[in-house]
Design a protein around this motif. Structure first.
Motif, PDB file in Angstrom:
ATOM      1  N   TRP A 171       0.820  -1.203   0.000  1.00  0.00           N
ATOM      2  CA  TRP A 171       0.000   0.000   0.000  1.00  0.00           C
ATOM      3  C   TRP A 171       0.856   1.257   0.000  1.00  0.00           C
ATOM      4  CZ3 TRP A 171      -1.066  -4.274   3.019  1.00  0.00           C
ATOM      5  CH2 TRP A 171      -2.280  -4.910   2.775  1.00  0.00           C
ATOM      6  N   PHE A 172       0.308   2.318  -0.572  1.00  0.00           N
ATOM      7  CA  PHE A 172       0.947   3.631  -0.572  1.00  0.00           C
ATOM      8  C   PHE A 172      -0.161   4.659  -0.719  1.00  0.00           C
ATOM      9  CE2 PHE A 172       0.711   2.062  -4.865  1.00  0.00           C
ATOM     10  CZ  PHE A 172       0.510   3.157  -5.689  1.00  0.00           C
ATOM     11  N   THR A 173       0.180   5.934  -0.631  1.00  0.00           N
ATOM     12  CA  THR A 173      -0.849   6.967  -0.767  1.00  0.00           C
ATOM     13  C   THR A 173      -0.501   7.911  -1.909  1.00  0.00           C
ATOM     14  OG1 THR A 173       0.224   8.439   0.832  1.00  0.00           O
ATOM     15  CG2 THR A 173      -1.448   6.922   1.691  1.00  0.00           C
ATOM     16  N   ASP A 174      -1.544   8.520  -2.458  1.00  0.00           N
ATOM     17  CA  ASP A 174      -1.317   9.583  -3.437  1.00  0.00           C
ATOM     18  C   ASP A 174      -1.019  10.867  -2.657  1.00  0.00           C
ATOM     19  OD1 ASP A 174      -3.787  10.730  -2.649  1.00  0.00           O
ATOM     20  OD2 ASP A 174      -4.782  10.329  -4.550  1.00  0.00           O
ATOM     21  N   PRO A 175      -0.679  11.966  -3.321  1.00  0.00           N
ATOM     22  CA  PRO A 175      -0.344  13.198  -2.597  1.00  0.00           C
ATOM     23  C   PRO A 175      -1.484  13.740  -1.725  1.00  0.00           C
ATOM     24  CG  PRO A 175       0.456  13.332  -4.836  1.00  0.00           C
ATOM     25  CD  PRO A 175      -0.412  12.098  -4.759  1.00  0.00           C
ATOM     26  N   SER A 176      -2.714  13.299  -1.992  1.00  0.00           N
ATOM     27  CA  SER A 176      -3.859  13.740  -1.191  1.00  0.00           C
ATOM     28  C   SER A 176      -4.140  12.813  -0.025  1.00  0.00           C
ATOM     29  CB  SER A 176      -5.107  13.848  -2.077  1.00  0.00           C
ATOM     30  OG  SER A 176      -4.937  14.864  -3.041  1.00  0.00           O
ATOM     31  N   GLY A 177      -3.334  11.752   0.125  1.00  0.00           N
ATOM     32  CA  GLY A 177      -3.505  10.823   1.239  1.00  0.00           C
ATOM     33  C   GLY A 177      -4.437   9.666   0.965  1.00  0.00           C
ATOM     34  N   ASN A 178      -4.986   9.569  -0.250  1.00  0.00           N
ATOM     35  CA  ASN A 178      -5.839   8.435  -0.609  1.00  0.00           C
ATOM     36  C   ASN A 178      -5.001   7.173  -0.708  1.00  0.00           C
ATOM     37  OD1 ASN A 178      -8.320   9.945  -1.012  1.00  0.00           O
ATOM     38  ND2 ASN A 178      -7.358  10.759  -2.851  1.00  0.00           N
ATOM     39  N   VAL A 179      -5.505   6.067  -0.190  1.00  0.00           N
ATOM     40  CA  VAL A 179      -4.767   4.809  -0.168  1.00  0.00           C
ATOM     41  C   VAL A 179      -4.900   4.087  -1.506  1.00  0.00           C
ATOM     42  CG1 VAL A 179      -4.488   2.572   0.987  1.00  0.00           C
ATOM     43  CG2 VAL A 179      -5.099   4.596   2.325  1.00  0.00           C
ATOM     44  N   LEU A 180      -3.757   3.655  -2.027  1.00  0.00           N
ATOM     45  CA  LEU A 180      -3.668   2.894  -3.276  1.00  0.00           C
ATOM     46  C   LEU A 180      -2.873   1.625  -2.983  1.00  0.00           C
ATOM     47  CD1 LEU A 180      -2.437   5.894  -5.472  1.00  0.00           C
ATOM     48  CD2 LEU A 180      -4.799   5.183  -5.117  1.00  0.00           C
ATOM     49  N   SER A 181      -2.901   0.660  -3.900  1.00  0.00           N
ATOM     50  CA  SER A 181      -2.073  -0.526  -3.683  1.00  0.00           C
ATOM     51  C   SER A 181      -1.487  -1.032  -4.991  1.00  0.00           C
ATOM     52  CB  SER A 181      -2.872  -1.653  -3.027  1.00  0.00           C
ATOM     53  OG  SER A 181      -3.630  -2.388  -3.981  1.00  0.00           O
ATOM     54  N   LEU A 182      -0.405  -1.766  -4.830  1.00  0.00           N
ATOM     55  CA  LEU A 182       0.181  -2.561  -5.904  1.00  0.00           C
ATOM     56  C   LEU A 182      -0.076  -4.011  -5.512  1.00  0.00           C
ATOM     57  CD1 LEU A 182       3.719  -0.924  -6.241  1.00  0.00           C
ATOM     58  CD2 LEU A 182       1.741  -0.546  -7.727  1.00  0.00           C
TER      59      LEU A 182
END
Length: 129
Positions: A115-126
């Motif tokens: 998991w990681f976040t975009d610059p706005s703090g939204n959670v994304l994943s690989l």
């Protein structure tokens, strides 16, 4: 009955220029200006709409999952671009390693994921294929 031509998901960001740079340059997705926000084209061709919101609050759940052929390499690439992938640091948090990867396939506990976040703090994943 309502006649629906198309449907697409959307999420808010705090800054459109920041999102354009992140999704277009860091993640390499096609991004275009649309309806006061951004149309982000996923590898499947599906469009996602990112819209600015002054009082943006980051999503507390994963909003986009990106399937990658080599999870370790993808994590290295994100880290080299300055993206932090170890966002869960507590020992009980998803069992991630020092790079933030949960090797679920090794333990039978799901997919290999990071998991990681975009610059706005939204959670994304690989997610590893």
């Amino acid at each position: 009955m309502v006649r629906i031509r198309d449907a697409f998901p959307g999420f808010s960001v705090r800054d459109i220029d920041e999102a354009r740079s992140f999704y277009g340059e860091i993640l390499g997705l096609e991004v275009s200006d649309e309806m006061g926000g951004l149309r982000i084209v996923l590898p499947s061709g599906q469009g996602v709409f990112a819209y600015p919101k002054d009082d943006h609050e980051p999503a507390s759940f994963t909003i986009l999952n990106f399937a990658v052929p080599d999870l370790g390499q993808a994590v290295d690439d994100l880290n080299a671009a300055g993206v932090v992938t170890k966002i869960y640091t507590e020992p009980h948090s998803f069992g991630t390693d020092e790079r933030g990867i949960n090797w679920g396939s090794r333990t039978g506990q799901g997919p290999d994921i990071c998991w990681f976040t975009d610059p706005s703090g939204n959670v994304l994943s690989l997610i590893g294929d």
